[in-house]
Design a protein around this motif. Structure first.
Motif, PDB file in Angstrom:
ATOM      1  N   LEU A  54       0.824  -1.213   0.000  1.00 30.04           N
ATOM      2  CA  LEU A  54       0.000   0.000   0.000  1.00 30.04           C
ATOM      3  C   LEU A  54       0.858   1.263   0.000  1.00 30.04           C
ATOM      4  O   LEU A  54       0.364   2.356   0.269  1.00 30.04           O
ATOM      5  N   GLN A  55       2.149   1.112  -0.348  1.00 34.27           N
ATOM      6  CA  GLN A  55       3.079   2.222  -0.213  1.00 34.27           C
ATOM      7  C   GLN A  55       2.756   3.395  -1.138  1.00 34.27           C
ATOM      8  O   GLN A  55       2.736   4.548  -0.705  1.00 34.27           O
ATOM      9  N   THR A  56       2.491   3.121  -2.414  1.00 34.15           N
ATOM     10  CA  THR A  56       2.195   4.239  -3.315  1.00 34.15           C
ATOM     11  C   THR A  56       0.869   4.907  -2.956  1.00 34.15           C
ATOM     12  O   THR A  56       0.723   6.117  -3.121  1.00 34.15           O
ATOM     13  N   LEU A  57      -0.091   4.117  -2.453  1.00 31.97           N
ATOM     14  CA  LEU A  57      -1.340   4.703  -1.974  1.00 31.97           C
ATOM     15  C   LEU A  57      -1.050   5.694  -0.851  1.00 31.97           C
ATOM     16  O   LEU A  57      -1.588   6.812  -0.841  1.00 31.97           O
ATOM     17  N   ALA A  58      -0.176   5.306   0.080  1.00 34.17           N
ATOM     18  CA  ALA A  58       0.167   6.183   1.195  1.00 34.17           C
ATOM     19  C   ALA A  58       0.904   7.428   0.717  1.00 34.17           C
ATOM     20  O   ALA A  58       0.650   8.538   1.201  1.00 34.17           O
ATOM     21  N   VAL A  59       1.820   7.270  -0.241  1.00 31.67           N
ATOM     22  CA  VAL A  59       2.559   8.434  -0.761  1.00 31.67           C
ATOM     23  C   VAL A  59       1.605   9.422  -1.411  1.00 31.67           C
ATOM     24  O   VAL A  59       1.675  10.637  -1.163  1.00 31.67           O
ATOM     25  N   PHE A  60       0.701   8.926  -2.245  1.00 35.12           N
ATOM     26  CA  PHE A  60      -0.276   9.802  -2.888  1.00 35.12           C
ATOM     27  C   PHE A  60      -1.145  10.511  -1.853  1.00 35.12           C
ATOM     28  O   PHE A  60      -1.383  11.722  -1.940  1.00 35.12           O
ATOM     29  N   ALA A  61      -1.645   9.748  -0.873  1.00 33.09           N
ATOM     30  CA  ALA A  61      -2.550  10.321   0.126  1.00 33.09           C
ATOM     31  C   ALA A  61      -1.842  11.361   0.982  1.00 33.09           C
ATOM     32  O   ALA A  61      -2.412  12.424   1.282  1.00 33.09           O
ATOM     33  N   ILE A  62      -0.601  11.092   1.364  1.00 32.82           N
ATOM     34  CA  ILE A  62       0.149  12.050   2.178  1.00 32.82           C
ATOM     35  C   ILE A  62       0.411  13.328   1.379  1.00 32.82           C
ATOM     36  O   ILE A  62       0.216  14.443   1.887  1.00 32.82           O
ATOM     37  N   GLY A  63       0.858  13.189   0.131  1.00 33.45           N
ATOM     38  CA  GLY A  63       1.100  14.374  -0.686  1.00 33.45           C
ATOM     39  C   GLY A  63      -0.154  15.207  -0.855  1.00 33.45           C
ATOM     40  O   GLY A  63      -0.130  16.434  -0.683  1.00 33.45           O
ATOM     41  N   ALA A  64      -1.271  14.555  -1.176  1.00 31.22           N
ATOM     42  CA  ALA A  64      -2.524  15.272  -1.439  1.00 31.22           C
ATOM     43  C   ALA A  64      -3.148  15.839  -0.176  1.00 31.22           C
ATOM     44  O   ALA A  64      -3.909  16.800  -0.241  1.00 31.22           O
TER      45      ALA A  64
END
Length: 200
Positions: A54-64
Motif C-alpha cells: 500500500l506504499q504508493t497509496l500512502a505516498v499519494f494520500a500524504i502528498g494530497a
C-alpha cells in the motif's frame, strides 16, 4: 525552508495560527506520515499480476493531504530513516538495510516517491484535492515520473529490456488502482471536514 506551503491542502488548512504550535504540529505530521509509510510498505495485498503493497497509496494520500512541501518533507524523512538502517522499506531487513538496500533495484522508485508526493501536494496547494478528476490527473503525472525514475535506475543495474519488463509492466494495474483510491479518498475527507464545519 518552511515545510508548510499554504492552507489549501487538508492538513495545512487545519494547522493552528501560532507559529511555534504550527511548527510543532507540522513536525508531528511528518513523523506520523513516515510511520504510515512504513506500515503501508509492510502491508501486502494479494493482487494480479503481482502482490501489491500500500506504499504508493500512502505516498499519494500524504502528498494530497499535506501539500507539496510538507508531503515531500515527510517522504524525505522516511527515506532518511531507511538510509540510517531502520527497516522501514518493504524488503527490509530481509533484503538488506540502509544505503546498500536503497542503491539496489528499488532505488529509483524510492526517489520517485518524493516526486510523487510533491506533485500530488502541488495539486492540493492549488485546491485540486477537492476534485477527484483533477487530483487523479496530477497523481497520474506523478506515477509516470516515479515509474520512469524506477525504470531508469533498473536499466543502469539490469539493462533497458529487463527494466521495462520487470520494473514497469507488472506494477501498472496495481498502481492505477491505488491512484484511483487515493484520488477518491482525499476529496471524501474534504467532504467530511465540510460537513462537520457546517455543524459547528
Amino acid at each position: 525552508m518552511n515545510m508548510v506551503a499554504n492552507g489549501n491542502a487538508l492538513a495545512t488548512s487545519l494547522l493552528p495560527g501560532n507559529a511555534a504550535v504550527r511548527l510543532a504540529t507540522s513536525l508531528f505530521l511528518v513523523v506520523a506520515g513516515a510511520f504510515v509509510l512504513t506500515l503501508a510498505a509492510k502491508t501486502q495485498v494479494p493482487f494480479w499480476p503481482v502482490p501489491m503493497t500500500l506504499q504508493t497509496l500512502a505516498v499519494f494520500a500524504i502528498g494530497a493531504t499535506y501539500g507539496s512541501r510538507l508531503g515531500a518533507a515527510t517522504v524525505v524523512f522516511y527515506l532518511i530513516q531507511g538510509a540510517l538502517g531502520f527497516p522501514v522499506f518493504a524488503g527490509t531487513p530481509e533484503k538488506g538495510i540502509g544505503l546498500a538496500y536503497m542503491a539496489g533495484t528499488t532505488g529509483g522508485y524510492l526517489a520517485g516517491f518524493v516526486v510523487m508526493a510533491a506533485i500530488a501536494g502541488w495539486a492540493a496547494d492549488r485546491g485540486w484535492s477537492r476534485n477527484p478528476l483533477k487530483l487523479g490527473g496530477a497523481m497520474l503525472v506523478g506515477e509516470v515520473v516515479m515509474l520512469l525514475l524506477g525504470a531508469a535506475w533498473l536499466a543502469v543495474l539490469l539493462g533497458a529490456d529487463k527494466a521495462l519488463t520487470f520494473g514497469v509492466g507488472p506494477f501498472i494495474v496495481t498502481d492505477l488502482v491505488k491512484l484511483a483510491l487515493a484520488a477518491c479518498l482525499v476529496p471524501a475527507l474534504w467532504s467530511v471536514r465540510s460537513y462537520f464545519s457546517r455543524q459547528n
